[in-house]
Write a protein that holds these residues in place. Structure first.
Motif, PDB file in Angstrom:
ATOM      1  N   ILE A  23     -10.137  -8.753  -9.519  1.00 46.51           N
ATOM      2  CA  ILE A  23      -9.976  -8.346 -10.918  1.00 46.51           C
ATOM      3  C   ILE A  23      -8.557  -8.635 -11.396  1.00 46.51           C
ATOM      4  O   ILE A  23      -7.587  -8.345 -10.687  1.00 46.51           O
ATOM      5  CB  ILE A  23     -10.141  -6.807 -11.141  1.00 46.51           C
ATOM      6  N   ASP A  24      -8.464  -9.135 -12.612  1.00 50.08           N
ATOM      7  CA  ASP A  24      -7.148  -9.269 -13.256  1.00 50.08           C
ATOM      8  C   ASP A  24      -6.914  -7.947 -13.997  1.00 50.08           C
ATOM      9  O   ASP A  24      -7.137  -7.828 -15.197  1.00 50.08           O
ATOM     10  CB  ASP A  24      -7.173 -10.458 -14.225  1.00 50.08           C
ATOM     11  N   LEU A  25      -6.495  -6.955 -13.231  1.00 45.98           N
ATOM     12  CA  LEU A  25      -6.408  -5.599 -13.787  1.00 45.98           C
ATOM     13  C   LEU A  25      -5.322  -5.484 -14.863  1.00 45.98           C
ATOM     14  O   LEU A  25      -5.475  -4.704 -15.807  1.00 45.98           O
ATOM     15  CB  LEU A  25      -6.168  -4.582 -12.664  1.00 45.98           C
ATOM     16  N   LEU A  26      -4.264  -6.270 -14.720  1.00 46.38           N
ATOM     17  CA  LEU A  26      -3.192  -6.178 -15.720  1.00 46.38           C
ATOM     18  C   LEU A  26      -3.743  -6.527 -17.110  1.00 46.38           C
ATOM     19  O   LEU A  26      -3.562  -5.776 -18.072  1.00 46.38           O
ATOM     20  CB  LEU A  26      -2.032  -7.099 -15.339  1.00 46.38           C
ATOM     21  N   SER A  27      -4.463  -7.657 -17.204  1.00 45.42           N
ATOM     22  CA  SER A  27      -5.023  -8.052 -18.523  1.00 45.42           C
ATOM     23  C   SER A  27      -5.964  -6.976 -19.024  1.00 45.42           C
ATOM     24  O   SER A  27      -5.954  -6.625 -20.205  1.00 45.42           O
ATOM     25  CB  SER A  27      -5.804  -9.362 -18.407  1.00 45.42           C
ATOM     26  N   LYS A  28      -6.775  -6.448 -18.138  1.00 41.84           N
ATOM     27  CA  LYS A  28      -7.764  -5.453 -18.567  1.00 41.84           C
ATOM     28  C   LYS A  28      -7.081  -4.182 -19.074  1.00 41.84           C
ATOM     29  O   LYS A  28      -7.434  -3.653 -20.127  1.00 41.84           O
ATOM     30  CB  LYS A  28      -8.726  -5.130 -17.418  1.00 41.84           C
ATOM     31  N   LEU A  29      -6.078  -3.700 -18.319  1.00 47.43           N
ATOM     32  CA  LEU A  29      -5.415  -2.453 -18.735  1.00 47.43           C
ATOM     33  C   LEU A  29      -4.598  -2.660 -20.021  1.00 47.43           C
ATOM     34  O   LEU A  29      -4.502  -1.763 -20.854  1.00 47.43           O
ATOM     35  CB  LEU A  29      -4.535  -1.904 -17.605  1.00 47.43           C
ATOM     36  N   LEU A  72       0.114   8.485 -11.169  1.00 44.04           N
ATOM     37  CA  LEU A  72      -0.816   7.845 -12.104  1.00 44.04           C
ATOM     38  C   LEU A  72      -0.905   8.676 -13.385  1.00 44.04           C
ATOM     39  O   LEU A  72      -1.887   8.602 -14.122  1.00 44.04           O
ATOM     40  CB  LEU A  72      -2.215   7.704 -11.480  1.00 44.04           C
ATOM     41  N   GLY A  73       0.130   9.489 -13.633  1.00 42.48           N
ATOM     42  CA  GLY A  73       0.079  10.435 -14.763  1.00 42.48           C
ATOM     43  C   GLY A  73       0.283   9.748 -16.104  1.00 42.48           C
ATOM     44  O   GLY A  73       0.745   8.615 -16.201  1.00 42.48           O
ATOM     45  N   TRP A 118       2.362   3.603 -20.324  1.00 39.82           N
ATOM     46  CA  TRP A 118       2.517   2.633 -19.233  1.00 39.82           C
ATOM     47  C   TRP A 118       2.935   1.274 -19.798  1.00 39.82           C
ATOM     48  O   TRP A 118       2.129   0.536 -20.355  1.00 39.82           O
ATOM     49  CB  TRP A 118       1.210   2.526 -18.419  1.00 39.82           C
ATOM     50  N   SER A 119       4.219   0.965 -19.597  1.00 38.95           N
ATOM     51  CA  SER A 119       4.748  -0.334 -20.047  1.00 38.95           C
ATOM     52  C   SER A 119       4.175  -1.435 -19.163  1.00 38.95           C
ATOM     53  O   SER A 119       3.631  -1.156 -18.075  1.00 38.95           O
ATOM     54  CB  SER A 119       6.272  -0.337 -19.908  1.00 38.95           C
ATOM     55  N   ASP A 120       4.329  -2.664 -19.594  1.00 42.61           N
ATOM     56  CA  ASP A 120       3.885  -3.801 -18.765  1.00 42.61           C
ATOM     57  C   ASP A 120       4.545  -3.760 -17.386  1.00 42.61           C
ATOM     58  O   ASP A 120       3.909  -4.014 -16.366  1.00 42.61           O
ATOM     59  CB  ASP A 120       4.243  -5.130 -19.448  1.00 42.61           C
ATOM     60  N   ALA A 121       5.814  -3.415 -17.368  1.00 39.42           N
ATOM     61  CA  ALA A 121       6.544  -3.395 -16.088  1.00 39.42           C
ATOM     62  C   ALA A 121       5.955  -2.328 -15.161  1.00 39.42           C
ATOM     63  O   ALA A 121       5.760  -2.571 -13.958  1.00 39.42           O
ATOM     64  CB  ALA A 121       8.019  -3.120 -16.338  1.00 39.42           C
ATOM     65  N   LYS A 122       5.646  -1.147 -15.747  1.00 43.87           N
ATOM     66  CA  LYS A 122       5.068  -0.074 -14.918  1.00 43.87           C
ATOM     67  C   LYS A 122       3.669  -0.458 -14.437  1.00 43.87           C
ATOM     68  O   LYS A 122       3.289  -0.211 -13.285  1.00 43.87           O
ATOM     69  CB  LYS A 122       4.994   1.242 -15.728  1.00 43.87           C
ATOM     70  N   ILE A 161      -0.089  -2.302 -10.189  1.00 46.63           N
ATOM     71  CA  ILE A 161      -1.044  -3.298  -9.680  1.00 46.63           C
ATOM     72  C   ILE A 161      -0.555  -3.869  -8.357  1.00 46.63           C
ATOM     73  O   ILE A 161      -1.325  -4.094  -7.431  1.00 46.63           O
ATOM     74  CB  ILE A 161      -1.306  -4.366 -10.757  1.00 46.63           C
ATOM     75  N   ASP A 162       0.751  -4.027  -8.254  1.00 46.59           N
ATOM     76  CA  ASP A 162       1.316  -4.497  -6.991  1.00 46.59           C
ATOM     77  C   ASP A 162       1.023  -3.480  -5.876  1.00 46.59           C
ATOM     78  O   ASP A 162       0.637  -3.852  -4.766  1.00 46.59           O
ATOM     79  CB  ASP A 162       2.827  -4.696  -7.170  1.00 46.59           C
ATOM     80  N   ALA A 163       1.157  -2.195  -6.217  1.00 44.34           N
ATOM     81  CA  ALA A 163       0.897  -1.147  -5.204  1.00 44.34           C
ATOM     82  C   ALA A 163      -0.581  -1.134  -4.813  1.00 44.34           C
ATOM     83  O   ALA A 163      -0.912  -1.009  -3.626  1.00 44.34           O
ATOM     84  CB  ALA A 163       1.309   0.214  -5.752  1.00 44.34           C
ATOM     85  N   LEU A 164      -1.473  -1.306  -5.790  1.00 44.85           N
ATOM     86  CA  LEU A 164      -2.907  -1.275  -5.480  1.00 44.85           C
ATOM     87  C   LEU A 164      -3.359  -2.535  -4.739  1.00 44.85           C
ATOM     88  O   LEU A 164      -4.371  -2.535  -4.041  1.00 44.85           O
ATOM     89  CB  LEU A 164      -3.734  -1.125  -6.771  1.00 44.85           C
ATOM     90  N   SER A 165      -2.600  -3.606  -4.891  1.00 44.32           N
ATOM     91  CA  SER A 165      -2.959  -4.858  -4.211  1.00 44.32           C
ATOM     92  C   SER A 165      -2.327  -4.954  -2.825  1.00 44.32           C
ATOM     93  O   SER A 165      -2.690  -5.833  -2.038  1.00 44.32           O
ATOM     94  CB  SER A 165      -2.477  -6.069  -5.024  1.00 44.32           C
TER      95      SER A 165
END
Ligand code: FDA
Length: 389
Positions: free
Chosen positions: A257-263, A297-298, A304-308, A313-317
């Motif tokens: 999943i491209d989670l960044l685009s989705k979120l 995850l609060g 949630w900025s793009d950087a956050k 996503i890095d942590a989940l990957s």
């Protein structure tokens, strides 16, 4: 009694070898029925081979060893055999072939082939006092009716590994190897669930999710299952064969999943919703709850900025953790390690220093991935031996 060939073990490798060896053959097994692991394999449907079988799917101290046997008796050869016996099959996933009806059909096929070849099968029996002689091997056969001295030109050790002692697995092949001066590599449980002493996943046990799992080896994209004692599922079992005690494993919860685009898209439309609510569209809700307990995850999506989000996503990957251990031989599908392949001919499976002594199947230091590869090794190594006997 005298035979051309005595085979210890009526499992996948032993039966396949017996059916094709020619000459007079005795197969000895301490179980009450042959092919018990075949019968229970693949949830009772036997994942008997894999269409994508290549030597890369096998773990061995010598990565070249399995090539010859796998090339000379391939998955297509076994499929042809199964077809010739009218056994219907289907591909489940990733090239894995299963019987449509029952694994018992594979056992019946092998039994039928042994009968046709005039093989003697001694169940509830075993061999002791194995010794090399000028003409081959001498041994004592123990059956429920008593003991009989046996001699044979060839002795084929097909008694498997240590996995699932409850099903009759013993380290007998390793004892025979030691007695005959054949070296071994270290053995350990493979294709086995991981455990964590803190039972951290107990609250979400039963939750499954697609994942990419790595443990010092290739990455496996398959299902991951959280259990009371740790982690299981095909992706974990595959990775476990490459894991060594104390080493970390890496779990990518977002393999496809491209989670960044989705979120980011969700943030535009639903910025006031909780991140966890939105994450639960892409990951199991119970897993998101668990993750919320171990990472921040609060807040609303708008917080949630793009950087956050990128850091999340890095942590989940790259979720890294260190298992305490594995479930061990009690539940392992295979035994890693075994008879050192340097001591065997890759063409015939014959021990280099012991003419007439062969090791085939799981007893040998060749272990396949999950998905029909281990049975293919049993068939291929058995045929390499049978062709030489
Ligand atoms: P195997 O273990 O089959 O046979 C050894 C035989 O030797 C047994 O019959 C045993 O009773 C006998 N024996 C042992 N010690 C003895 C002694 N001292 N005296 C006399 N007899 C003795 N693989 C795959 O490719 N697809 C699949 O679907 C599955 N599924 C699966 C499920 C489960 C639950 C397990 C545990 C394993 C699998 N596997 C699998 C792995 C597969 O079963 C395994 O790789 C092969 O059975 C190995 O074949 P062998 O003939 O070498 O040993």
């Amino acid at each position: 009694m005298q035979y051309d060939t005595v085979i210890l073990g009526a499992g996948a490798a032993g039966m396949m070898c017996a059916a094709h060896a020619g000459g007079s053959v005795l197969v000895v097994d301490h179980a009450k029925a042959p092919g018990e692991k075949i019968r229970i394999s693949g949830g009772g449907r036997c994942n008997f081979t894999n269409m994508h079988c290549t030597p890369q799917a096998f773990i061995c101290a010598n990565p070249h060893f399995a090539k010859s046997a796998l090339a000379r008796y391939t998955q297509w050869d076994f499929i042809e055999l199964v077809d010739a016996h009218g056994i219907a099959w289907h591909e489940k996933t990733l090239g894995q072939l299963f019987c449509d009806t029952s694994a018992k059909e594979i056992v019946a096929m092998l039994r039928g082939l042994m009968q046709k070849a005039g093989v003697d099968l001694q169940l509830l029996s075993t061999l002791t006092d194995i010794a090399a002689t000028d003409a081959g091997y001498s041994m004592t056969l123990h059956t429920p009716d008593g003991t009989t001295p046996i001699t044979a030109r060839n002795l084929v050790v097909a008694s498997g590994g240590k996995s699932i002692p409850k099903m009759g697995a013993t380290g007998r092949a390793y004892e025979i190897a030691a007695q005959m001066g054949i070296p071994m590599t270290d053995t350990r449980a493979g294709l086995v669930p991981f455990t964590f002493t803190d039972a951290r996943f107990a609250p979400i046990s039963g939750t499954a999710t697609p994942a990419r799992v790595t443990a010092q080896g290739p990455a496996f994209d398959e299902a991951l299952l959280f259990t009371h004692r740790g982690l299981s599922g095909p992706a974990i079992l595959q990775a476990s064969s490459y894991w060594t005690e104390g080493a970390p494993i890496t779990v990518n919860l977002l393999p496809d999943i491209d989670l960044l685009s989705k979120l980011r898209a969700q943030r535009q439309s639903y910025g006031r919703r909780n991140l966890t609510t939105e994450l639960a569209h892409h990951l199991p809700a119970r897993l998101v709850d668990h993750l919320a307990g171990i990472m921040d995850l609060g807040g609303n999506l708008a917080d949630w900025s793009d950087a956050k989000l990128t850091a999340l996503i890095d942590a989940l990957s790259n979720w890294t953790m260190t298992p305490s251990g594995t479930e061990g031989y009690r539940t392992a599908e295979v035994t890693l390690g075994g008879i050192d392949t340097d001591a065997l001919s890759s063409k015939t499976m014959e021990a280099k220093i012991r003419p007439g002594l062969y090791f085939i199947g799981e007893a040998v230091d060749v272990t396949g991935w999950l998905g029909g590869y281990n049975f293919q090794w049993a068939w291929s190594s058995a045929m390499a031996c049978a062709a030489h006997i």
